[in-house]
Design a protein around this motif. Structure first.
Motif, PDB file in Angstrom:
ATOM      1  N   GLY A 103       0.569  -1.451   0.339  1.00 28.54           N
ATOM      2  CA  GLY A 103       0.121   0.141  -0.078  1.00 28.54           C
ATOM      3  C   GLY A 103       0.540   1.660   0.369  1.00 28.54           C
ATOM      4  N   VAL A 104       1.864   1.310  -0.363  1.00 29.56           N
ATOM      5  CA  VAL A 104       2.693   2.775  -0.860  1.00 29.56           C
ATOM      6  C   VAL A 104       3.756   2.311  -1.727  1.00 29.56           C
ATOM      7  CG1 VAL A 104       4.849   4.045   0.574  1.00 29.56           C
ATOM      8  CG2 VAL A 104       3.263   1.661   1.873  1.00 29.56           C
ATOM      9  N   ASN A 105       3.651   3.988  -2.517  1.00 29.11           N
ATOM     10  CA  ASN A 105       4.007   3.966  -3.924  1.00 29.11           C
ATOM     11  C   ASN A 105       5.046   4.263  -3.595  1.00 29.11           C
ATOM     12  OD1 ASN A 105       4.312   4.317  -6.390  1.00 29.11           O
ATOM     13  ND2 ASN A 105       3.615   6.848  -5.819  1.00 29.11           N
ATOM     14  N   CYS A 106       5.993   2.738  -4.474  1.00 28.61           N
ATOM     15  CA  CYS A 106       6.976   2.563  -4.761  1.00 28.61           C
ATOM     16  C   CYS A 106       7.964   2.330  -6.244  1.00 28.61           C
ATOM     17  CB  CYS A 106       7.824   1.317  -3.859  1.00 28.61           C
ATOM     18  SG  CYS A 106       8.764   0.510  -3.360  1.00 28.61           S
ATOM     19  N   GLU A 107       8.685   2.355  -6.145  1.00 27.50           N
ATOM     20  CA  GLU A 107       9.090   1.888  -8.125  1.00 27.50           C
ATOM     21  C   GLU A 107      10.197   0.559  -7.867  1.00 27.50           C
ATOM     22  OE1 GLU A 107      12.554   3.726 -11.065  1.00 27.50           O
ATOM     23  OE2 GLU A 107      12.887   4.896  -8.889  1.00 27.50           O
ATOM     24  N   ILE A 108       9.864  -0.260  -8.337  1.00 27.58           N
ATOM     25  CA  ILE A 108      10.115  -1.676  -8.128  1.00 27.58           C
ATOM     26  C   ILE A 108      11.068  -2.004  -9.588  1.00 27.58           C
ATOM     27  CG2 ILE A 108      10.030  -4.045  -8.219  1.00 27.58           C
ATOM     28  CD1 ILE A 108       7.371  -3.508  -6.913  1.00 27.58           C
ATOM     29  N   ILE A 109      12.315  -2.265  -9.422  1.00 28.27           N
ATOM     30  CA  ILE A 109      13.163  -2.269 -10.621  1.00 28.27           C
ATOM     31  C   ILE A 109      13.713  -4.048 -10.114  1.00 28.27           C
ATOM     32  CG2 ILE A 109      15.221  -1.834 -11.577  1.00 28.27           C
ATOM     33  CD1 ILE A 109      14.840   0.569  -9.632  1.00 28.27           C
ATOM     34  N   ASP A 110      13.369  -4.741 -11.633  1.00 32.20           N
ATOM     35  CA  ASP A 110      13.383  -6.039 -11.230  1.00 32.20           C
ATOM     36  C   ASP A 110      14.584  -6.909 -12.256  1.00 32.20           C
ATOM     37  OD1 ASP A 110      12.958  -9.120 -11.477  1.00 32.20           O
ATOM     38  OD2 ASP A 110      11.888  -8.804 -12.117  1.00 32.20           O
ATOM     39  N   HIS A 111      15.702  -7.026 -11.153  1.00 30.83           N
ATOM     40  CA  HIS A 111      17.176  -6.846 -11.242  1.00 30.83           C
ATOM     41  C   HIS A 111      16.964  -8.929 -11.882  1.00 30.83           C
ATOM     42  CE1 HIS A 111      18.859  -3.660 -12.241  1.00 30.83           C
ATOM     43  NE2 HIS A 111      18.567  -3.414 -10.883  1.00 30.83           N
ATOM     44  N   ARG A 112      15.825  -9.640 -11.354  1.00 32.89           N
ATOM     45  CA  ARG A 112      16.066 -11.077 -12.043  1.00 32.89           C
ATOM     46  C   ARG A 112      16.095 -11.485 -13.657  1.00 32.89           C
ATOM     47  NH1 ARG A 112       9.987 -12.553 -10.376  1.00 32.89           N
ATOM     48  NH2 ARG A 112       9.677 -10.840 -11.310  1.00 32.89           N
ATOM     49  N   PRO A 113      17.457 -12.288 -13.369  1.00 28.78           N
ATOM     50  CA  PRO A 113      17.490 -13.409 -12.436  1.00 28.78           C
ATOM     51  C   PRO A 113      19.640 -13.146 -11.972  1.00 28.78           C
ATOM     52  CG  PRO A 113      18.095 -13.774 -14.372  1.00 28.78           C
ATOM     53  CD  PRO A 113      17.438 -12.724 -14.630  1.00 28.78           C
ATOM     54  N   GLN A 114      19.230 -11.543 -11.795  1.00 31.99           N
ATOM     55  CA  GLN A 114      20.715 -11.211 -11.095  1.00 31.99           C
ATOM     56  C   GLN A 114      20.823 -11.332  -9.941  1.00 31.99           C
ATOM     57  OE1 GLN A 114      21.389 -11.372 -14.729  1.00 31.99           O
ATOM     58  NE2 GLN A 114      20.783  -9.866 -16.024  1.00 31.99           N
ATOM     59  N   LEU A 115      22.044 -11.429  -9.894  1.00 29.63           N
ATOM     60  CA  LEU A 115      22.645 -11.254  -8.413  1.00 29.63           C
ATOM     61  C   LEU A 115      23.217  -9.636  -8.286  1.00 29.63           C
ATOM     62  CD1 LEU A 115      23.537 -13.503  -6.588  1.00 29.63           C
ATOM     63  CD2 LEU A 115      25.942 -12.550  -7.701  1.00 29.63           C
ATOM     64  N   ILE A 116      21.958  -9.094  -6.682  1.00 26.19           N
ATOM     65  CA  ILE A 116      22.222  -8.167  -6.058  1.00 26.19           C
ATOM     66  C   ILE A 116      22.983  -7.832  -4.911  1.00 26.19           C
ATOM     67  CG2 ILE A 116      21.335  -5.999  -4.928  1.00 26.19           C
ATOM     68  CD1 ILE A 116      18.709  -7.173  -6.591  1.00 26.19           C
ATOM     69  N   MET A 117      24.144  -6.937  -5.360  1.00 29.91           N
ATOM     70  CA  MET A 117      25.580  -7.097  -4.186  1.00 29.91           C
ATOM     71  C   MET A 117      25.547  -6.066  -3.542  1.00 29.91           C
ATOM     72  SD  MET A 117      28.301 -10.678  -4.877  1.00 29.91           S
ATOM     73  CE  MET A 117      28.784 -10.016  -3.644  1.00 29.91           C
ATOM     74  N   PRO A 118      25.898  -5.277  -2.782  1.00 35.62           N
ATOM     75  CA  PRO A 118      26.964  -4.209  -1.624  1.00 35.62           C
ATOM     76  C   PRO A 118      27.743  -3.487  -2.922  1.00 35.62           C
ATOM     77  CG  PRO A 118      27.486  -6.005  -0.190  1.00 35.62           C
ATOM     78  CD  PRO A 118      26.860  -6.788  -1.252  1.00 35.62           C
ATOM     79  N   GLY A 119      27.846  -2.619  -3.327  1.00 34.66           N
ATOM     80  CA  GLY A 119      28.935  -1.999  -3.822  1.00 34.66           C
ATOM     81  C   GLY A 119      30.332  -2.522  -4.303  1.00 34.66           C
ATOM     82  N   LEU A 120      31.368  -2.810  -4.590  1.00 35.87           N
ATOM     83  CA  LEU A 120      32.437  -2.993  -4.779  1.00 35.87           C
ATOM     84  C   LEU A 120      33.132  -1.621  -4.145  1.00 35.87           C
ATOM     85  CD1 LEU A 120      33.237  -5.108  -8.101  1.00 35.87           C
ATOM     86  CD2 LEU A 120      31.920  -5.824  -5.750  1.00 35.87           C
ATOM     87  N   ILE A 121      34.653  -2.845  -3.205  1.00 33.14           N
ATOM     88  CA  ILE A 121      35.153  -1.478  -3.060  1.00 33.14           C
ATOM     89  C   ILE A 121      37.303  -1.336  -3.124  1.00 33.14           C
ATOM     90  CG2 ILE A 121      36.281  -0.668  -0.250  1.00 33.14           C
ATOM     91  CD1 ILE A 121      33.107  -1.440   0.591  1.00 33.14           C
ATOM     92  N   ASP A 122      37.683  -0.699  -3.603  1.00 28.53           N
ATOM     93  CA  ASP A 122      38.743  -0.566  -4.413  1.00 28.53           C
ATOM     94  C   ASP A 122      39.842   0.102  -3.222  1.00 28.53           C
ATOM     95  OD1 ASP A 122      41.552  -1.009  -5.365  1.00 28.53           O
ATOM     96  OD2 ASP A 122      40.454   0.013  -7.065  1.00 28.53           O
TER      97      ASP A 122
END
Ligand code: GUN
Ligand code: ZN
Length: 434
Positions: A54-73
């Protein structure tokens, strides 16, 4: 404030893995989601649990990809983008022939801004959301670095090199100007937006004792600041350094003497440390940053992860562009794996992926902000595709576990495997339009 929900296969780490079967060290949701609001993660878990009702929320569907924390260098030279792939016999030849020539151009702010812009766009393309960077000796190069980082709202750590000998005059500051410029930059940029300043004496070889004293003064004045430098990378560098500082028993003792060591001190390379040096690194909670593509490219040597772990040394892993040969943290993991093979060590892919996310965040003492998808973290996120090339897709067909998929990503993956990079919740890679 509007919410954004990323749906896909979600993976992050909660602790350092104790081996390939250590499922307690990570969270993995086959149908997972990350909920973002105001640039922060406000929920992460199974899609059904996280999806707000019941909340306005943009959904971005990345299936079947892997969602991970941003990489750190945690070790990269932004002023060496045009030095990558320079043919040299060893570190000192490479520095003198190419690097010290190229870095002189950064006296010009316009050049610095142009390269900094390319630099951050490149990091985004490769899925790197935080880096710890060396600027050139010029104050203007650090201005350029932080100005462009701020534009993109990326969490960046950097500092101007302090160096006053054994390099061209055009690249030398003085003990006083190095101190003054560092202090002014630190006071201006540290904590401004997401920027963080690192006191950056390049390495002992390029600083006089007088400059090292000034570095110590800065560290005393700003005890919470990061310090970054190079340590024990190459045989000739080590021999030259010890000749310059005969009063100290080994390389690390020089930095010890000038008060460099501590939990926010990052030592690039650290390949040839004695047992004494390893012990001091561990005791002071100083961090060794391994840069495998650089160490192999320059023929510097092979970092021994197991030896450092056994001694209790904190470890990070980094590209070291332009000594390093790829901006890709995936390729860096691949190189690290191969270096460890040559040392007779094993590093499993679960541990490797930990290293470039939570591991590097812990090495930077920033795991409360980045490196995980925990609630309250900054929404710096990467989306990875293990079928990004035809040959990867073919290989993926017979992959049967998460560990195998990660190993495939690290062995064959590069920027093409990075589908999207989110910085504080904003999709940045697709915005680059290439
Ligand atoms: N030691 C001092 N400066 C540098 C540098 O720019 N790159 C590497 N790899 N080592 C260094
Ligand atoms: Zn370096």
């Amino acid at each position: 404030m509007s919410m954004k929900l990323l749906r896909g296969r979600v993976l992050d780490f909660v602790a350092e893995p104790q081996g390939i079967d250590d499922t307690d060290s990570y969270r993995y949701f086959e149908d997972g989601a990350v909920l973002i609001e105001g640039g922060k993660i406000i929920a992460c878990g199974a899609y059904g649990d996280v999806k707000p009702a019941g909340v306005n929320c943009e959904i971005i569907d990345h299936r079947p990809q892997l969602i991970m924390p941003g990489l750190i260098d945690p070790h990269i030279h932004f002023v060496q983008m045009q030095v990558v792939a320079s043919y040299a016999a060893n570190l000192l030849e490479w520095l003198n022939t190419y690097t010290f020539v190229e870095e002189q151009k950064f006296v010009d702010l316009a050049h610095g801004l142009a390269i900094a812009s390319e630099f951050f766009d490149t990091l985004i393309r490769y899925g790197t959301t935080t880096a710890v960077a060396y600027c050139s000796v010029h104050k203007a190069s650090a201005e350029a670095f932080f100005t462009e980082a701020e534009k993109r709202n990326m969490l960046m750590i950097g500092g101007k090199c302090m160096m006053n000998r054994n390099c061209p005059e055009a690249l030398q500051d003085t003990p006083q100007s190095g101190y003054d410029d560092t202090k002014a930059l630190l006071e201006k940029w540290d904590g401004r937006g997401r920027n963080i300043y690192a006191i950056t004496p390049r390495f002992a070889l390029s600083s006089t004792r007088e400059q090292m004293d000034m570095v110590r003064a800065l560290i005393n004045e700003f005890p919470d600041a990061y310090v970054q430098t190079h340590l024990s990378e190459n045989d000739k560098e080590i021999a030259t350094t010890l000749d310059l500082y005969p009063e100290h028993q080994d390389y690390l003792a020089i930095y010890e003497h000038y008060g460099f060591l501590g939990p926010k001190s990052l030592f690039g390379h650290a390949i040839y440390l004695s047992d004494r040096e390893l012990g001091v690194m561990a005791e002071t909670k100083s961090v060794a940053i391994s840069c495998p593509t650089s160490n192999v490219f320059l023929g510097s040597g092979l970092f021994d992860r197991d030896k450092n772990k056994a001694a209790g040394v904190r470890i990070g892993i980094a590209t070291d562009i332009g000594g390093g040969t790829s901006f890709s943290m995936l390729k860096t993991l691949d190189s690290f794996y191969k270096v460890q093979q040559l040392k007779g060590n094993r590093i499993d892919p679960i541990t490797s992926f930990y290293m470039m996310t939570l591991g590097n965040a812990e090495a930077l003492s920033l795991s409360d902000k980045i490196g995980t998808l925990a609630v309250g973290s900054d929404a710096d996120i990467v989306v990875l595709d293990a079928s990004s090339t035809p040959e990867m897709a073919l290989r993926l067909e017979i992959v049967s576990s998460l560990a195998e998929e990660l190993f495939l990503l690290q062995t064959l993956g590069d920027d093409r495997a990075v589908v999207e990079t989110y910085v504080a919740g904003v999709a940045m890679k697709s915005e680059l339009g290439d």
